[in-house]
Design an enzyme around this catalytic site. Sequence first.
Site, short mmCIF file in Angstrom:
data_model
loop_
_atom_site.label_atom_id
_atom_site.label_comp_id
_atom_site.label_asym_id
_atom_site.label_seq_id
_atom_site.Cartn_x
_atom_site.Cartn_y
_atom_site.Cartn_z
N HIS A 101 27.78 -4.48 -10.15
CA HIS A 101 28.56 -5.33 -9.25
C HIS A 101 27.80 -6.53 -8.71
O HIS A 101 28.42 -7.55 -8.38
CB HIS A 101 29.08 -4.52 -8.06
N ARG A 144 35.61 -10.19 -11.43
CA ARG A 144 35.68 -10.54 -10.01
C ARG A 144 34.30 -10.54 -9.36
O ARG A 144 34.06 -11.27 -8.40
CB ARG A 144 36.62 -9.59 -9.26
N HIS A 195 0.81 -1.22 0.00
CA HIS A 195 0.00 0.00 0.00
C HIS A 195 0.84 1.28 0.00
O HIS A 195 0.50 2.25 -0.66
CB HIS A 195 -0.97 0.00 1.19
#
Length: 147
Positions: free
Chosen positions: A101, A135, A12
């Site tokens: 990332h 990475r 809501h």
Amino acid sequence: MDVKTVGVACDHAGYPLKQFVIDYLEKKGYSYKDYGTYSDSSVDYPDFAHELAKGIESGEVYPGIAICGSGEGMAICLNKHQAVRAGLAWCIEIAGLIRQHNDANVLVLPGRFIDNKTAEAIMNKFFATTFEGGRHERRVKKIPVQD
């Protein structure tokens, strides 16, 4: 980001911003699936977060946008699902980083703390940013709980 059908869910407190999000998606030409809620009457955010998460997990929708008052409830609930990486973004930079990332597949917006102009800028960045990989990919692969 390769957008399929955007899943949208709110409680809501997020309902007014969800209406703006749907208008934004329509103007950008994105198809969407609305998992509710459909008014500003009081509801429990997990009911809608779980339905959006199921849509992400099944591949029915990608990505998702979830909205509640602070964004925290939706994010916490969504992230209980193994295939969901929900990121709460309240500014443009965070929206980019959760994609770049963390490969976030659900954008969570704090409906009571951002205006429509900010939400639009955040969504623009979220949809325009790709996952960097490298990475970060190694780290993202470690997120699901391994039994």
